[in-house]
Enzyme design. Structure first.
Site, PDB file in Angstrom:
ATOM      1  CE  LYS A 178      -2.142   2.641   3.435  1.00 49.45           C
ATOM      2  NZ  LYS A 178      -2.070   3.720   3.044  1.00 49.45           N
ATOM      3  CD  GLU A 386      10.748  12.225  11.991  1.00 46.17           C
ATOM      4  OE1 GLU A 386      12.178  11.632  11.099  1.00 46.17           O
ATOM      5  OE2 GLU A 386      10.030  11.042  12.410  1.00 46.17           O
TER       6      GLU A 386
END
Length: 484
Positions: A178, A386
């Site tokens: 996917k 992050e």
């Protein structure tokens, strides 16, 4: 007058198909902020069909001798080269990436990596057969694990697809892959390439399948009863969800998650060379790289000089259109990611200083300026979390002990680098840094022969290399009696 959107489709059992219930989602070009295609929003029926196809194809693919699987992968690599311009166009539209950089920095390593795993298929590792008990011989079999459910991210859709399907197929597994819901175009094209090779060489069509969709589609894949392994490259949150879902039936899990790479710069380094390389490694792909050089720790004696040079490098770094050969990077991938990067900048503490950038660029698309932020403390949000954008932070350290403490003082542990002319120091730091990769006087090069993967909340399992290949195999002990 509106332009018709291109129609992307799932690839299941050798056929391109719409979602069974007809649902779709729009795919947006991040360079323009405008939709250019629709893709299936796949549900349970689509996942069931893809898993059934992969399960049916598995015994045939598994039982091929490695040389036959190698032929398939080598042919896929050749076809990638032959259709390179199509792949480049799809990825540039997918991500807004500069065409010249996709051509030079992504196609060659992708082709090389597929060829590496084609060879790895014929180099199965295991202990030598022998007699470890009187009257018995033991041998080791290395076998594929089965059907692999794989979820790729949006920062490098093509390359991460390669990192997933190449070792899995080489080891004898079948795949349901996917792509991210924001970047399905190049993966659908890869399905066309791989499908044509499988057809041409007479192999089962269900060996490789692509199912487009969102997080719910990914959840359905991971929780499905058929796959023996789930592999994801994505956020820490997504990785935790996959690990939890897979635990319900003890699927094997392979996770490559976030990063917050420390870049430790000592006073004896060549500042000009370090700044040039660090700026490139920090801003390449708009900083949307788990290994990006975005957290710099610089020794206090050279801090001011380094920051000034880095701010100058940022001001000279260009972002812009895909056909501009002078730009280093394109837009952030989507509107949510742009909002996330803006949020980090808006929430900076009072003691932080923006040395360069810090703002959106242009009035369309999701472009963000090359940014440098100094004056930060170890517990600041932008140091600990992050950003995944073109933002480089700078902290000042006093000595080696403090540098190591701060470098390791985050929840991520994927990649790091050390910049020094002192060989002994470099060796000490390479041992002390708690990261899956330590570069010395460079940052970000990867090769197919060496492993890529982290520790802590950066996940577990390795991509690339023989270690990455091994992750897609299982070990069986066979013992036979010598008594006739």
């Amino acid at each position: 007058m509106t332009t018709a959107l291109r129609r992307l489709r799932n690839y299941i059992d050798g056929e391109f198909r719409d979602a069974a219930d007809g649902r779709t989602t729009e795919v947006v070009n991040p360079a323009t902020g405008e939709a250019y295609a629709t893709a299936p929003l796949s549900g349970p029926a689509d996942v069931d069909a893809a898993m059934a196809a992969a399960e049916a194809a598995f015994p045939v693919w598994r039982d091929l001798i490695p040389a036959e699987r190698q032929k398939v992968l080598l042919k896929i690599a050749d076809r990638f080269e032959e259709r390179a311009e199509e792949l480049i166009a799809a990825e540039s539209e997918n991500c807004g990436k500069p065409i010249a950089l996709v051509r030079s920095e992504e196609i060659p390593p992708m082709v090389d990596q597929i060829r590496f795993f084609a060879g790895a298929a014929r180099m199965l590792e295991g202990r030598a057969a022998g007699e470890y008990m009187d009257g018995f011989t033991s041998i080791i079999r290395r076998e594929p694990v089965g059907v692999c459910a794989q979820v790729a991210p949006w920062n490098y859709p093509m390359m991460m697809a390669v990192w997933k399907f190449a070792p899995a197929l080489a080891a004898g597994n079948t795949v349901v892959l996917k792509p991210s819901d924001t970047t399905p175009a190049s993966t659908v094209l890869i399905a066309d390439i791989i499908g044509s090779v499988l057809d041409e060489l007479g192999h089962p069509r269900g060996v490789f399948n692509v199912v487009c969709g969102d997080r719910e589609t990914g959840r359905l894949m991971v929780e499905h009863k058929v796959p023996a392994m789930a592999s994801i490259t994505g956020s820490v949150r997504a990785g935790m969800q996959v690990a939890e879902s897979a635990s319900k039936d003890l699927k094997r899990v392979h996770l490559e998650l976030g990063g917050k790479a420390p870049v430790v710069v000592f006073e004896d380094t060549d500042i000009a060379k370090a700044v040039e390389d660090i700026a490139t490694a920090g801003y390449f792909n708009a900083g949307q790289d788990c290994t990006a050089a975005t957290r710099v720790l610089v020794q206090e004696s050279i801090h001011d000089e380094f920051v000034a040079a880095l701010a100058k490098a940022a001001s000279e770094t260009k972002t812009g259109a895909i056909d501009d050969e002078d730009v280093l990077y394109g837009p952030l991938n989507n509107a949510n990611q742009l909002a996330q990067v803006k949020g980090f900048i808006e929430r900076l503490p009072a003691h932080a200083k923006i040395e360069a950038g810090g703002e959106q660029v242009g009035d369309k698309g999701y472009f963000f300026a090359p940014t440098v932020v100094s004056g930060l403390k170890q517990d600041d949000e932008i140091v600990q979390n992050e950003v995944f954008g073109p933002v480089i932070t700078v902290q000042s350290f006093t000595d080696e002990k403090q540098a190591v403490e701060w470098a390791n003082g985050v929840e991520y542990a994927l990649a790091s680098s050390v910049w020094t002319k002192d060989h002994a120091r470099a060796m000490r730091l390479s041992k002390a840094l708690d990261f899956g990769c330590v570069w010395i006087n460079t940052h970000i090069p990867l090769v197919a022969e060496m492993p890529h993967g982290g520790f802590k909340k950066s996940g577990y399992g390795k991509d690339l290399s023989a270690y990455g290949f091994d992750d897609y195999t299982r070990i069986k002990h066979v013992m036979t009696s010598l008594d006739g």
